[in-house]
Design an enzyme around this catalytic site. Structure first.
Site, PDB file in Angstrom:
ATOM      1  N   ASP A 150     121.692  60.589  -3.638  1.00  0.00           N
ATOM      2  CA  ASP A 150     122.548  59.409  -3.521  1.00  0.00           C
ATOM      3  C   ASP A 150     122.276  58.447  -4.672  1.00  0.00           C
ATOM      4  O   ASP A 150     123.190  57.865  -5.259  1.00  0.00           O
ATOM      5  CB  ASP A 150     122.281  58.730  -2.176  1.00  0.00           C
ATOM      6  CG  ASP A 150     123.070  57.449  -2.009  1.00  0.00           C
ATOM      7  OD1 ASP A 150     124.311  57.516  -1.992  1.00  0.00           O
ATOM      8  OD2 ASP A 150     122.445  56.369  -1.887  1.00  0.00           O
TER       9      ASP A 150
ATOM     10  N   GLU B  35     125.120  65.471  -2.005  1.00  0.00           N
ATOM     11  CA  GLU B  35     124.109  64.597  -2.597  1.00  0.00           C
ATOM     12  C   GLU B  35     122.788  65.349  -2.791  1.00  0.00           C
ATOM     13  O   GLU B  35     122.104  65.162  -3.804  1.00  0.00           O
ATOM     14  CB  GLU B  35     123.896  63.373  -1.710  1.00  0.00           C
ATOM     15  CG  GLU B  35     125.090  62.421  -1.696  1.00  0.00           C
ATOM     16  CD  GLU B  35     124.943  61.282  -0.712  1.00  0.00           C
ATOM     17  OE1 GLU B  35     125.705  60.305  -0.815  1.00  0.00           O
ATOM     18  OE2 GLU B  35     124.067  61.355   0.178  1.00  0.00           O
TER      19      GLU B  35
END
Length: 228
Positions: free
Chosen positions: A49, A121
């Site tokens: 992320d 991610e």
């Protein structure tokens, strides 16, 4: 450690050949499949992320040197949100290589938006761990390519835009209501209706309430702006 054939094919779709295959194996391992000897991808998700965020922030900062923070922020949010990550995951068929527990597979885990977004991610973090930030950023920019070019249109949040339209005409905020839910429990489809104080309404369907609300707001806003 050697990768299975399906993960080797995934490397081609991703655009990165792993020097350390374990990075990719961990990135596609969901918590429902993990064990003491098979760590899941949650820590990689956390890292990915941040790698995605910095990659996009740099790309947007460099692409438009005249843009203000107020212009860059919604573009950034549109590019890193979960829905976008899940779309990218679908583009490269990430769902087909995820390692899931039996219950998660039976509940349609390979198609779940949140699960796909998290795994995307994690894969980004795996590339970062394998080859560093520059390579990870290059992979991200390649996968997100066309979305970066069209981000101005995508960054306009339909619900916010419709509320601003209503407020500019001294109306109450739009009201959203769930009018139907169909499909199995593991893959529901929501029908949402949005209504303005002035009486205009629109309905839309999606696999999450949020997406259905956004779609209904966009459809109604498009109708209003076209003068129909």
């Amino acid at each position: 450690m050697k990768l299975a054939a399906e993960l080797k094919a995934f490397e081609e779709r991703l655009g990165h050949r792993f020097k350390v295959p374990e990075h990719l194996t961990r990135a596609v391992t969901h918590s429902s499949f993990s064990s003491a000897t098979r760590p899941d991808n949650q820590r990689l998700e956390f890292l990915g992320d941040r790698v995605l965020g910095l990659s996009m922030a740099e790309a947007l900062f460099e692409a438009d040197t005249d843009a203000s923070e107020g212009q860059l922020a919604p573009r950034f949010n549109a590019l890193v949100r979960k829905e976008t990550c899940a779309d990218i995951a679908r583009d490269i068929d990430l769902g087909t290589v995820l390692k899931l527990g039996r219950s998660e597979m039976l509940s349609g885990g390979r198609r779940k938006e949140a699960l796909l977004a998290d795994a995307m991610e994690a894969v980004i973090a795996a590339v970062y761990k394998d080859a560093g930030f520059d390579v990870a950023k290059a992979v991200v920019l390649k996968l997100w390519g066309k979305r970066i070019k069209t981000v101005d249109a995508d960054s306009r949040d339909p619900k916010t835009a419709l509320q601003e339209w209503a407020q500019a005409r001294k109306q109450q905020p739009p009201i959203y209501a769930e009018v139907k839910r169909s499909g199995p429990d593991h893959a529901p489809v929501f029908t949402i209706e949005v209504q303005l104080q002035s009486g205009q309404t629109m309905r839309a369907e999606a696999t999450s309430k949020r997406n259905a609300e956004q779609a209904a707001a966009k459809a109604l806003l498009d109708q209003l702006e076209s003068g129909q």
